[in-house]
Scaffold this motif. Structure first.
Motif, mmCIF file in Angstrom:
data_model
loop_
_atom_site.group_PDB
_atom_site.id
_atom_site.type_symbol
_atom_site.label_atom_id
_atom_site.label_comp_id
_atom_site.label_asym_id
_atom_site.label_seq_id
_atom_site.Cartn_x
_atom_site.Cartn_y
_atom_site.Cartn_z
ATOM 1 N N LYS A 57 0.448 -0.485 -0.147
ATOM 2 C CA LYS A 57 0.185 -0.188 -0.252
ATOM 3 C C LYS A 57 0.664 1.336 0.033
ATOM 4 C CE LYS A 57 -4.123 -2.145 -0.297
ATOM 5 N NZ LYS A 57 -4.282 -2.950 -0.769
ATOM 6 N N PHE A 58 2.006 0.887 0.368
ATOM 7 C CA PHE A 58 2.885 2.425 0.339
ATOM 8 C C PHE A 58 4.005 1.631 -0.070
ATOM 9 C CE2 PHE A 58 0.508 2.435 4.233
ATOM 10 C CZ PHE A 58 -0.642 3.838 3.861
ATOM 11 N N ALA A 59 4.719 2.642 -0.821
ATOM 12 C CA ALA A 59 5.995 2.836 -1.464
ATOM 13 C C ALA A 59 6.287 3.986 -2.158
ATOM 14 C CB ALA A 59 6.077 1.085 -2.435
ATOM 15 N N VAL A 60 8.374 4.113 -2.261
ATOM 16 C CA VAL A 60 8.676 5.211 -2.642
ATOM 17 C C VAL A 60 10.219 4.443 -3.127
ATOM 18 C CG1 VAL A 60 9.734 5.878 -0.117
ATOM 19 C CG2 VAL A 60 9.162 7.619 -2.634
ATOM 20 N N LEU A 61 10.400 5.013 -4.294
ATOM 21 C CA LEU A 61 11.543 4.721 -5.379
ATOM 22 C C LEU A 61 12.126 6.001 -5.733
ATOM 23 C CD1 LEU A 61 8.856 2.269 -6.433
ATOM 24 C CD2 LEU A 61 11.180 1.777 -7.726
ATOM 25 N N VAL A 62 13.616 6.118 -5.537
ATOM 26 C CA VAL A 62 14.321 7.866 -6.131
ATOM 27 C C VAL A 62 15.416 6.112 -6.712
ATOM 28 C CG1 VAL A 62 15.736 8.663 -5.354
ATOM 29 C CG2 VAL A 62 14.641 7.843 -3.604
ATOM 30 N N ASP A 63 15.931 7.546 -8.216
ATOM 31 C CA ASP A 63 16.617 6.263 -8.985
ATOM 32 C C ASP A 63 17.603 7.753 -8.918
ATOM 33 O OD1 ASP A 63 15.909 8.953 -10.545
ATOM 34 O OD2 ASP A 63 14.833 7.567 -12.640
ATOM 35 N N ASP A 64 18.412 7.021 -9.394
ATOM 36 C CA ASP A 64 20.085 7.644 -9.854
ATOM 37 C C ASP A 64 19.441 9.308 -10.660
ATOM 38 O OD1 ASP A 64 20.144 6.851 -12.412
ATOM 39 O OD2 ASP A 64 21.254 5.272 -12.553
ATOM 40 N N ALA A 65 19.202 9.556 -11.014
ATOM 41 C CA ALA A 65 18.701 10.250 -11.881
ATOM 42 C C ALA A 65 18.314 11.603 -11.375
ATOM 43 C CB ALA A 65 17.964 10.109 -13.012
ATOM 44 N N GLY A 66 18.038 11.027 -9.669
ATOM 45 C CA GLY A 66 16.332 12.448 -8.525
ATOM 46 C C GLY A 66 15.818 12.434 -8.694
ATOM 47 N N THR A 67 14.637 11.449 -9.687
ATOM 48 C CA THR A 67 13.780 11.450 -9.895
ATOM 49 C C THR A 67 12.269 10.073 -8.417
ATOM 50 O OG1 THR A 67 13.648 11.213 -11.621
ATOM 51 C CG2 THR A 67 11.181 11.219 -11.258
ATOM 52 N N VAL A 68 11.403 11.015 -7.610
ATOM 53 C CA VAL A 68 11.174 10.236 -6.729
ATOM 54 C C VAL A 68 9.982 9.866 -7.446
ATOM 55 C CG1 VAL A 68 10.323 10.347 -4.641
ATOM 56 C CG2 VAL A 68 12.288 11.051 -5.031
ATOM 57 N N TYR A 69 9.707 8.741 -7.593
ATOM 58 C CA TYR A 69 8.316 7.598 -8.346
ATOM 59 C C TYR A 69 7.371 7.587 -6.642
ATOM 60 C CZ TYR A 69 11.262 7.211 -12.363
ATOM 61 O OH TYR A 69 11.740 7.722 -13.155
ATOM 62 N N ILE A 70 6.896 7.878 -5.992
ATOM 63 C CA ILE A 70 5.315 7.346 -5.334
ATOM 64 C C ILE A 70 4.170 7.858 -5.621
ATOM 65 C CG2 ILE A 70 5.630 9.729 -4.969
ATOM 66 C CD1 ILE A 70 6.127 9.008 -1.898
ATOM 67 N N ASN A 71 3.538 6.330 -4.335
ATOM 68 C CA ASN A 71 2.245 5.934 -4.709
ATOM 69 C C ASN A 71 1.169 7.365 -3.756
ATOM 70 O OD1 ASN A 71 3.149 4.579 -2.557
ATOM 71 N ND2 ASN A 71 1.004 4.328 -2.092
ATOM 72 N N PRO A 72 0.382 7.817 -4.085
ATOM 73 C CA PRO A 72 -0.497 8.730 -3.192
ATOM 74 C C PRO A 72 0.168 8.652 -1.989
ATOM 75 C CG PRO A 72 -1.944 8.602 -5.485
ATOM 76 C CD PRO A 72 -0.471 7.214 -5.195
ATOM 77 N N ALA A 73 -0.978 7.569 -1.365
ATOM 78 C CA ALA A 73 -1.165 6.950 -0.249
ATOM 79 C C ALA A 73 0.285 7.326 1.006
ATOM 80 C CB ALA A 73 -1.875 5.845 0.048
ATOM 81 N N MET A 74 1.587 7.108 -0.118
ATOM 82 C CA MET A 74 2.774 7.565 0.726
ATOM 83 C C MET A 74 2.823 8.955 0.476
ATOM 84 S SD MET A 74 5.403 5.960 1.976
ATOM 85 C CE MET A 74 6.682 5.225 2.137
ATOM 86 N N LYS A 75 2.837 9.586 -0.714
ATOM 87 C CA LYS A 75 3.487 10.813 -0.425
ATOM 88 C C LYS A 75 2.436 11.381 0.141
ATOM 89 C CE LYS A 75 3.553 14.554 -4.519
ATOM 90 N NZ LYS A 75 1.625 15.505 -4.903
ATOM 91 N N ALA A 76 1.354 11.403 0.624
ATOM 92 C CA ALA A 76 0.181 11.885 1.737
ATOM 93 C C ALA A 76 1.052 11.999 2.966
ATOM 94 C CB ALA A 76 -1.303 11.514 1.573
ATOM 95 N N ARG A 77 1.268 10.717 3.251
ATOM 96 C CA ARG A 77 2.177 10.831 5.200
ATOM 97 C C ARG A 77 3.712 11.294 4.923
ATOM 98 N NH1 ARG A 77 1.454 4.705 6.237
ATOM 99 N NH2 ARG A 77 2.772 5.350 8.015
#
Ligand code: AMP
Ligand code: MG
Length: 358
Positions: free
Chosen positions: A321-341
């Protein structure tokens, strides 16, 4: 990665294994009284485990720590991918096409591994120990010097060692593919911390944070003093965000940037894409929150392999239900529920790519 209380000065340790660090028992409300916290530490799989408890006494924590020490020792031995113990005996038998007995201590991991393999579309694949070894990661020290044998790696990948080749019948294990070699490195910590949680509960402890180098299980918590963790900037020694954990939540991170080998100036990570046999190269970290440590740990590894294109589909399939990935180009991939908290740091300058809900 370090568990700490609110008085600690330096929240970041250079040798931290992964991207999360607990900021410990920071009170939300500044005036909230902070209960007594007792801490102990021990080791599992070569990683320091720090246990912080509240609402109990020091003797109970000592008791729990002693029990865990002996359990962790056995895990270290019998789940080890390349040092003498039950798993290595099993791997040796499977490599020559023989079946082998399996103890109740190892069997549940195989059962769990088969299920995580299916849920992740084979991206989480603890049967690829041969590939992990071929890249030089079956060693205590960082491999230096000799280059991995790419022809051998390609040949092994083409044999598709997979959890589907593995068969359990009573207390016997066999494989229809002799290239299957188990390596539980992708989820053993989660299994171990789930067990630690059980032991603490058995001893009547209801509030605890168990931190193994940034992979964290919590028991209870919340209320006026939530367990708070920080998400580290993978490329610098600062935080990109902090996050309060809800009672019982666990957080696991897979990081490319701490365990790697360098060949001709190129860094190769220890997380291998089973489809190509090659180390994952763009995702710098994947962080997952979940109720179960083993699943969250396996999912963090699987999402690292899935990468920016596929992480959302795999997370959904795995029930994350909650995930965040960070890549080597400085981009953060995130789902809305994770972003909200999540609370991003004020000087945060990554690009955020928000996915559809999970
Ligand atoms: P983690 O830090 O939890 O992502 O675990 C990384 C470890 O998992 C590696 O050091 C390997 O032992 C193992 N591993 C590497 N690639 C995979 C994979 N695709 N599936 C399962 N385990 C893996
Ligand atoms: Mg993992």
């Amino acid at each position: 990665m370090k568990a700490m209380n609110s008085t600690a000065q330096n929240p970041i340790r250079r040798n931290s294994a992964i991207a999360l660090l607990t900021l410990g028992l920071m009170a939300c409300g500044q005036d909230a009284p902070v209960e007594d916290i007792y801490k102990s530490s021990l080791y599992v799989f070569g990683t320091k485990v720090e246990i912080s408890v509240r609402g109990t006494d020091a003797a109970t924590l000592t008791d729990a720590t002693t029990r865990l020490e002996s359990e962790f020792k056995r895990m270290h031995k019998d789940w080890h991918a390349w040092k003498p113990g039950e798993l290595v005996d099993i791997n040796q038998a499977l490599a020559v096409g023989q079946s082998h007995s399996i103890s109740p201590f190892v069997k549940p991991l195989i059962v769990r591994a088969k299920s995580l393999y299916e849920l992740s579309d084979g991206l989480f694949n603890p049967a690829i120990g041969g590939l992990v070894g071929a890249w030089g990661f079956h060693a205590d020290e960082k491999p230096q010097g000799h280059k991995p044998d790419l022809a051998a790696i390609r040949a092994l990948t083409a044999k598709h060692p997979s959890m589907r080749d593995v068969h359990l019948e009573g207390d016997t294990i066999s494989s229809t593919n002799p290239t299957v070699q188990f390596d539980f490195g992708g989820f053993a910590k989660g299994v171990a911390l789930d067990r630690a949680e059980e032991v603490l509960k058995e001893l009547g402890i209801s509030q605890a944070l168990i931190n193994a180098g940034g992979d964290i299980n919590t028991l209870g918590g919340g209320g006026a003093q939530p367990w708070q963790v920080g998400i580290r900037d993978p490329k610098a020694w600062g935080l990109i965000a902090t996050l309060d954990l809800l009672p019982g939540e666990n957080v696991y991170t897979s990081g490319n940037y701490e365990r790697f080998r360098e060949i001709d100036g190129v860094r190769y990570a220890h997380i291998i894409d089973p489809r190509t046999g090659m180390p994952v190269d763009h995702i710098v970290s994947a962080t997952v929150i979940g109720d179960n440590g083993a699943i969250a740990d396996g999912a963090a590894t699987a999402l690292s392999v899935a990468g920016p294109q596929d992480w959302h589909r795999i997370a959904k399939k795995m029930g994350i239900k909650f995930a965040v990935l960070v890549d080597d180009a400085g981009t953060v991939y995130i789902n809305p529920a994770m972003k909200a908290r999540i609370k991003f740091a004020p000087d945060f300058n990554f690009t955020i790519v928000e996915s559809p809900p999970l």
